[in-house]
Design a protein around this motif. Structure first.
Motif, short mmCIF file in Angstrom:
data_model
loop_
_atom_site.label_atom_id
_atom_site.label_comp_id
_atom_site.label_asym_id
_atom_site.label_seq_id
_atom_site.Cartn_x
_atom_site.Cartn_y
_atom_site.Cartn_z
N PRO A 1 29.89 22.15 29.48
CA PRO A 1 31.16 22.89 29.57
C PRO A 1 31.13 23.88 30.72
CG PRO A 1 29.82 23.66 27.72
CD PRO A 1 29.15 22.42 28.25
N GLU A 2 32.27 23.89 31.42
CA GLU A 2 32.37 24.80 32.56
C GLU A 2 32.59 26.22 32.07
OE1 GLU A 2 35.17 25.50 36.54
OE2 GLU A 2 35.54 23.85 35.14
N ILE A 3 31.79 27.09 32.57
CA ILE A 3 31.89 28.49 32.18
C ILE A 3 32.87 29.18 33.12
CG2 ILE A 3 30.64 30.67 31.88
CD1 ILE A 3 28.13 29.02 31.34
N ILE A 4 34.01 29.55 32.55
CA ILE A 4 35.04 30.21 33.34
C ILE A 4 34.84 31.72 33.23
CG2 ILE A 4 37.51 30.54 33.66
CD1 ILE A 4 37.93 27.82 32.37
N PRO A 5 34.58 32.33 34.34
CA PRO A 5 34.37 33.78 34.27
C PRO A 5 35.65 34.51 33.89
CG PRO A 5 34.50 33.05 36.56
CD PRO A 5 34.48 31.81 35.71
N GLU A 6 35.51 35.56 33.13
CA GLU A 6 36.67 36.35 32.74
C GLU A 6 37.26 37.04 33.97
OE1 GLU A 6 35.70 39.05 29.69
OE2 GLU A 6 35.13 37.51 28.23
N PRO A 7 38.60 37.03 34.05
CA PRO A 7 39.22 37.67 35.21
C PRO A 7 38.97 39.17 35.22
CG PRO A 7 40.87 37.12 33.56
CD PRO A 7 39.58 36.49 33.09
N GLU A 8 38.81 39.68 36.41
CA GLU A 8 38.60 41.11 36.54
C GLU A 8 39.90 41.84 36.18
OE1 GLU A 8 37.18 41.99 40.40
OE2 GLU A 8 35.35 40.80 40.19
N PRO A 9 39.78 43.00 35.60
CA PRO A 9 41.00 43.76 35.26
C PRO A 9 41.82 44.06 36.51
CG PRO A 9 39.02 45.12 35.03
CD PRO A 9 38.55 43.72 35.23
N LEU A 10 43.15 43.97 36.34
CA LEU A 10 44.06 44.17 37.46
C LEU A 10 44.03 45.63 37.90
CD1 LEU A 10 46.20 42.76 39.21
CD2 LEU A 10 47.90 43.47 37.52
N ASP A 11 43.84 45.83 39.19
CA ASP A 11 43.82 47.17 39.75
C ASP A 11 45.24 47.57 40.12
OD1 ASP A 11 43.37 49.56 41.00
OD2 ASP A 11 41.90 48.82 42.44
N THR A 12 45.82 48.45 39.35
CA THR A 12 47.20 48.88 39.59
C THR A 12 47.28 50.25 40.25
OG1 THR A 12 47.33 49.81 37.35
CG2 THR A 12 48.07 47.52 37.64
N SER A 13 46.17 50.69 40.79
CA SER A 13 46.19 52.01 41.44
C SER A 13 47.10 51.97 42.67
CB SER A 13 44.77 52.43 41.84
OG SER A 13 44.24 51.52 42.78
N ASP A 14 47.68 53.12 42.99
CA ASP A 14 48.60 53.18 44.12
C ASP A 14 47.94 52.78 45.44
OD1 ASP A 14 50.86 54.04 42.67
OD2 ASP A 14 50.09 56.07 42.61
N GLY A 15 46.67 53.17 45.60
CA GLY A 15 45.97 52.84 46.84
C GLY A 15 45.83 51.34 47.03
N THR A 16 45.47 50.62 45.94
CA THR A 16 45.31 49.17 46.03
C THR A 16 46.65 48.47 46.23
OG1 THR A 16 43.36 49.27 44.60
CG2 THR A 16 44.44 47.13 44.82
N VAL A 17 47.66 48.89 45.48
CA VAL A 17 48.98 48.27 45.62
C VAL A 17 49.51 48.47 47.04
CG1 VAL A 17 51.36 48.31 44.81
CG2 VAL A 17 49.50 48.53 43.17
#
Length: 271
Positions: A75-91
């Motif tokens: 079985p393919e191990i699907i890594p969990e998605p990283e939490p979405l960065d909603t900080s103003d700097g990243t956006v």
């Protein structure tokens, strides 16, 4: 009855026939007036019937064929998605990456970008302006008019202050812009759910907001205005009856409005 069953009963029939013959001889033998000396009866020797030996049919040998077990892929191990960065700097960084214009960084507000975008869109769809939740800063140069024939008209010089905004808007690659929108969709919908009813859809609100602007009528310039000591209004009652977003789009001038509408149609078609 099968042939084999008949053969197996032959010895029993022979023995029964001999016994029956002896019984009949004793019972129905004719009586003599005088005693009769009966000679000794010789013993009846039963024929020896050899038992019928049924052939033993050996079952065919069982050949064991090992079961072929198909190798299942791991079985393919699907890594969990990283939490979405909603900080103003990243956006803001991701938005700036969509345009080559340095002016974009100066026009974009740094604080609460996602919240401002959601509130601005929702307010625009309701045919109003969210002055306290703008995504872009206001133009530095003031709105200008000129007087002619005792009337006041919008100065075409006022249209130039909107040119940087229009150029940045046109420079945004539509597909990339919508990909970024989809990336932040969960955060956008969460913010939207806090200010709207459960039956509302942000996608629908976004399209409604676009339609409000696209429905702004094309009008010949110059356009007459007047001041009521607080703000400028259109002298034409039909123009003044337009929604607040539509009147704001008219103030950008005919050429800027045409370019803005072209980009909005492109975004709507891609949506």
């Amino acid at each position: 009855m099968s042939e084999e069953s008949k053969k197996s009963l032959v010895p029993h029939f022979v023995i029964a026939a001999i016994v029956l013959a002896i019984v009949l001889a004793v019972v129905f033998w004719p009586a003599e007036p005088e005693p009769v000396i009966i000679a000794p009866v010789e013993p009846v020797i039963e024929p020896i019937v050899e038992p019928i030996v049924e052939p033993i049919i050996e079952a065919p040998p069982v050949i064991f064929i090992p079961e072929v077990v198909e190798q299942q892929p791991e079985p393919e191990i699907i890594p969990e998605p990283e939490p979405l960065d909603t900080s103003d700097g990243t956006v803001k960084t991701k938005l700036l990456a969509l345009s080559d214009y340095e002016a974009f960084a100066r026009l974009l507000i740094d604080e609460a970008l996602l919240e401002r975008f959601v509130i601005m869109t929702n307010t625009l769809a309701d045919e109003n302006l969210a002055d306290n939740n703008r995504v872009l800063v206001q133009p530095e140069k003031p709105f200008r008019t000129y007087r002619q024939a005792d009337k006041e008209w919008i100065d075409p010089a006022s249209f130039k202050r909107y040119v940087p905004y229009v150029e940045v808007f046109e420079s945004l690659e539509t597909e990339s812009l919508l990909q970024l929108y989809q990336e932040y969709k969960p955060a956008i919908e969460k913010i939207f759910s806090e200010i709207s009813s459960p039956s509302d859809s942000f996608d629908e609100k976004l399209e409604e907001a676009i339609d409000v602007l696209l429905n702004t009528p094309e009008v010949p310039f110059p356009v007459e205005v007047y001041s009521d000591s607080v703000m400028y209004k259109f002298a034409d009652k039909q123009l003044e009856s337009l929604t607040a977003p539509q009147k704001q789009l008219l103030r950008t001038g005919p050429e800027n409005m045409r370019r803005i509408k072209t980009k909005l149609r492109e975004i709507k078609e891609t949506l």
